[in-house]
Design a protein around this motif. Structure first.
Motif, short mmCIF file in Angstrom:
data_model
loop_
_atom_site.label_atom_id
_atom_site.label_comp_id
_atom_site.label_asym_id
_atom_site.label_seq_id
_atom_site.Cartn_x
_atom_site.Cartn_y
_atom_site.Cartn_z
N PHE A 64 -7.84 -11.40 -6.42
CA PHE A 64 -8.46 -10.08 -6.29
C PHE A 64 -9.54 -9.88 -7.33
N ASP A 65 -10.57 -9.13 -6.95
CA ASP A 65 -11.67 -8.82 -7.85
C ASP A 65 -11.25 -7.87 -8.97
N HIS A 66 -10.24 -7.06 -8.71
CA HIS A 66 -9.80 -6.04 -9.66
C HIS A 66 -8.32 -5.77 -9.35
N PRO A 67 -7.52 -5.43 -10.37
CA PRO A 67 -6.09 -5.18 -10.11
C PRO A 67 -5.82 -4.08 -9.08
N LYS A 68 -6.71 -3.09 -8.96
CA LYS A 68 -6.46 -2.02 -7.99
C LYS A 68 -6.34 -2.58 -6.58
N TRP A 69 -7.09 -3.66 -6.28
CA TRP A 69 -7.04 -4.23 -4.93
C TRP A 69 -5.71 -4.91 -4.65
N SER A 70 -5.06 -5.41 -5.70
CA SER A 70 -3.72 -5.97 -5.54
C SER A 70 -2.74 -4.87 -5.14
N ILE A 71 -2.90 -3.70 -5.74
CA ILE A 71 -2.04 -2.55 -5.41
C ILE A 71 -2.31 -2.08 -3.99
N VAL A 72 -3.59 -2.02 -3.62
CA VAL A 72 -3.96 -1.63 -2.25
C VAL A 72 -3.34 -2.61 -1.25
N ALA A 73 -3.41 -3.90 -1.55
CA ALA A 73 -2.81 -4.91 -0.66
C ALA A 73 -1.30 -4.72 -0.55
N MET A 74 -0.63 -4.42 -1.67
CA MET A 74 0.81 -4.17 -1.63
C MET A 74 1.12 -2.96 -0.74
N MET A 75 0.27 -1.94 -0.80
CA MET A 75 0.47 -0.77 0.06
C MET A 75 0.42 -1.18 1.53
N ASN A 76 -0.54 -2.02 1.87
CA ASN A 76 -0.66 -2.46 3.26
C ASN A 76 0.47 -3.40 3.67
N VAL A 77 0.96 -4.20 2.75
CA VAL A 77 2.12 -5.05 3.05
C VAL A 77 3.34 -4.18 3.34
N TYR A 78 3.57 -3.15 2.52
CA TYR A 78 4.71 -2.25 2.76
C TYR A 78 4.53 -1.50 4.07
N ARG A 79 3.29 -1.13 4.41
CA ARG A 79 3.03 -0.47 5.70
C ARG A 79 3.39 -1.43 6.84
N ARG A 80 3.00 -2.69 6.71
CA ARG A 80 3.33 -3.69 7.75
C ARG A 80 4.85 -3.82 7.89
N TYR A 81 5.55 -3.91 6.77
CA TYR A 81 7.01 -4.04 6.83
C TYR A 81 7.63 -2.87 7.58
N ALA A 82 7.10 -1.66 7.38
CA ALA A 82 7.64 -0.47 8.05
C ALA A 82 7.26 -0.46 9.52
N GLU A 83 5.98 -0.67 9.83
CA GLU A 83 5.51 -0.54 11.21
C GLU A 83 5.91 -1.71 12.10
N GLN A 84 5.77 -2.91 11.59
CA GLN A 84 6.03 -4.08 12.43
C GLN A 84 7.48 -4.55 12.36
N LEU A 85 8.10 -4.40 11.20
CA LEU A 85 9.44 -4.97 11.00
C LEU A 85 10.53 -3.91 10.83
N GLY A 86 10.16 -2.64 10.80
CA GLY A 86 11.14 -1.57 10.73
C GLY A 86 11.78 -1.34 9.38
N ALA A 87 11.21 -1.91 8.31
CA ALA A 87 11.78 -1.74 6.96
C ALA A 87 11.45 -0.36 6.42
N ARG A 88 12.47 0.41 6.14
CA ARG A 88 12.27 1.78 5.64
C ARG A 88 12.82 1.98 4.23
N SER A 89 13.78 1.17 3.81
CA SER A 89 14.38 1.34 2.49
C SER A 89 13.88 0.26 1.53
N ALA A 90 14.10 0.49 0.24
CA ALA A 90 13.72 -0.51 -0.76
C ALA A 90 14.46 -1.83 -0.52
N LEU A 91 15.73 -1.75 -0.13
CA LEU A 91 16.49 -2.98 0.13
C LEU A 91 15.90 -3.74 1.31
N GLN A 92 15.56 -3.05 2.38
CA GLN A 92 14.96 -3.73 3.54
C GLN A 92 13.62 -4.37 3.17
#
Length: 194
Positions: free
Chosen positions: A35-63
């Protein structure tokens, strides 16, 4: 590499904020995003968590933790890893040929906690999830509201990511960095593109 989530570049569309040295975005030899800057790593993590929720149904921290760091793998996704007593643990999620022997990374039976030695060599999502929800009013198995109705990151998501970064890389992002990432966030659904 400014990659505080230890994220690999997705195959189809690079994460925002990576230098496009190639068509697939900047990455190291193992595929980890640069990443060019640490903020983009955080943005990517946000999108990864969105994918886990939308595509894989993960809603909790454990999931989330069970997808991000599955029980069946060693810490660092190594072909094998030693615990503090010198026992060699092998992953079970790469095929049964590597999963032979008495020390195999796998989810403990219901109601049984993983051993301390297992967690020294293998991923232990239960410990990761507890860290992710530390300092919040949520438990590891409770559904988390990580995005609001306008698809914007919530304060809870910022806390969860800050905790995950501390657990993953030993770095706690500053509140200003988290706010900068939240301001830079845009939904990136690379998993839906063909």
């Amino acid at each position: 590499m400014n990659n505080y989530g230890c994220l690999k570049q997705p195959g189809r569309e690079p994460y925002s904020g990576t230098t496009f040295m190639t068509r697939r975005g900047a990455r190291d030899s193992a595929g980890h995003a640069i990443f060019d800057h640490p903020k983009w790593s955080i943005v990517a993590m946000m999108n990864v968590y969105r994918r886990y929720a939308e595509q894989l149904g993960a809603r909790s921290a454990l999931q989330i933790a069970e997808i991000y760091s599955p029980w069946c793998d060693t810490l660092g996704s190594l072909p094998r890893k030693s615990d503090g007593a010198g026992n060699i643990w092998r992953p079970s999620c790469r095929g049964s040929a590597q999963a032979s022997g008495s020390f195999v990374c796998r989810k403990p039976p219901p109601g049984q906690a993983p051993s301390a030695r297992q967690c020294q060599a293998c991923n232990c999502p239960s410990l990761v999830a507890a860290q992710m929800t530390r300092g919040t009013s949520f438990g590891p198995q409770e559904p988390l509201d990580l995005f609001d109705g306008n698809e914007r990151p919530t304060e809870l998501l910022l806390k969860v990511i800050a905790n995950k970064m501390l657990q993953e890389q030993g770095v706690r992002p500053t509140p200003s960095l988290l706010e900068e990432a939240a301001s830079s966030y845009r939904v990136q659904r690379w998993w839906q593109r063909s």
